[in-house]
Scaffold this motif. Structure first.
Motif, PDB file in Angstrom:
ATOM      1  N   ILE A   2       0.962  -1.155   0.150  1.00 25.38           N
ATOM      2  CA  ILE A   2      -0.053   0.116  -0.073  1.00 25.38           C
ATOM      3  C   ILE A   2       0.668   1.138   0.013  1.00 25.38           C
ATOM      4  O   ILE A   2       1.578   1.452   0.660  1.00 25.38           O
ATOM      5  N   SER A   3       0.691   2.090  -1.095  1.00 23.39           N
ATOM      6  CA  SER A   3       1.552   3.185  -1.117  1.00 23.39           C
ATOM      7  C   SER A   3       1.119   4.190   0.201  1.00 23.39           C
ATOM      8  O   SER A   3       0.065   4.080   0.877  1.00 23.39           O
ATOM      9  N   PRO A   4       2.267   5.114   0.625  1.00 18.05           N
ATOM     10  CA  PRO A   4       2.162   6.196   1.681  1.00 18.05           C
ATOM     11  C   PRO A   4       0.746   7.033   1.494  1.00 18.05           C
ATOM     12  O   PRO A   4       0.015   7.285   2.575  1.00 18.05           O
ATOM     13  N   CYS A  35      -0.459  -4.871   6.060  1.00 20.16           N
ATOM     14  CA  CYS A  35      -1.628  -5.180   5.291  1.00 20.16           C
ATOM     15  C   CYS A  35      -1.506  -5.194   3.720  1.00 20.16           C
ATOM     16  O   CYS A  35      -0.372  -4.555   3.109  1.00 20.16           O
ATOM     17  N   GLU A  36      -2.023  -5.781   2.892  1.00 22.99           N
ATOM     18  CA  GLU A  36      -2.278  -5.980   1.714  1.00 22.99           C
ATOM     19  C   GLU A  36      -3.673  -5.573   1.325  1.00 22.99           C
ATOM     20  O   GLU A  36      -4.523  -6.135   1.850  1.00 22.99           O
ATOM     21  N   GLN A  37      -3.792  -4.529   0.355  1.00 23.09           N
ATOM     22  CA  GLN A  37      -5.195  -4.215  -0.038  1.00 23.09           C
ATOM     23  C   GLN A  37      -5.469  -5.167  -1.323  1.00 23.09           C
ATOM     24  O   GLN A  37      -4.853  -5.290  -2.333  1.00 23.09           O
ATOM     25  N   ILE A  38      -6.781  -5.668  -1.277  1.00 27.28           N
ATOM     26  CA  ILE A  38      -7.018  -6.573  -2.439  1.00 27.28           C
ATOM     27  C   ILE A  38      -8.532  -6.049  -2.832  1.00 27.28           C
ATOM     28  O   ILE A  38      -9.261  -5.527  -2.116  1.00 27.28           O
ATOM     29  N   GLU A  39      -8.989  -6.261  -4.060  1.00 24.23           N
ATOM     30  CA  GLU A  39     -10.097  -6.130  -4.708  1.00 24.23           C
ATOM     31  C   GLU A  39     -10.567  -7.405  -5.380  1.00 24.23           C
ATOM     32  O   GLU A  39      -9.914  -8.142  -5.834  1.00 24.23           O
TER      33      GLU A  39
END
Length: 164
Positions: A2-4, A35-39
């Protein structure tokens, strides 16, 4: 990763969804580093029946159905809503899932906290990990209360009229 910029925005979302009287904005941002963001798209299976949970998921946007039965003859038994945690039962007790976690809307956004990252979080930021556990208890409570209400409504429907 996740970018800043995304982390700052997601931290604001988390503060609304995962309220803590004592956690600071910077601690939500720290949590997001793990964490990792997922769609996921509508109908996509996030976790299946029989699997042991290797991640916790936070619903940032959308809804996730809890379904049972074969993929051909599924029965929805509950929903996880925006702002709630899911996958915590199998994650913590390490027992196979009893339900399938399935995306409901056209664009569900989730945060995924894998087991290795959770272990790191516990060691490196125990205060955040304790708050996460409290949030897991609250999420389970919400799910249990909704299920209890459904059972109560069904029971009232079946038995309140006096017909058996």
């Amino acid at each position: 990763m996740i970018s800043p910029e995304e982390r700052t925005q997601l931290a604001k979302v988390l503060r609304k969804q995962w309220p803590s009287e004592t956690m600071k904005a910077s601690e939500y941002e720290t949590f997001l580093e793990y964490c990792e963001q997922i769609e996921v798209k509508e109908g996509e299976v996030i976790a299946d029946i029989g699997e042991v949970g290797e991640a916790l998921y936070f619903v940032i946007e959308g809804e996730i159905a809890l379904v049972t039965g074969s993929t051909i003859n599924e029965i929805e038994v509950g929903r996880i809503r925006t702002g709630e945690l899911m996958g915590e039962m199998s994650f913590f007790d390490r027992k196979p899932r009893q339900v399938r976690l399935k995306a409901v809307t056209s664009r569900d956004r989730l945060l995924k906290l894998s087991r290795p990252m959770y272990r790191r979080l516990r060691i490196e930021h125990p205060y955040i990990a304790v708050n996460l556990l409290e949030y897991a208890i609250i999420s389970l409570d919400h799910l249990f209360r909704r299920a209890s209400e459904d059972v109560s409504n069904l029971s009232h429907y079946l038995f309140a009229s006096g017909k058996h």
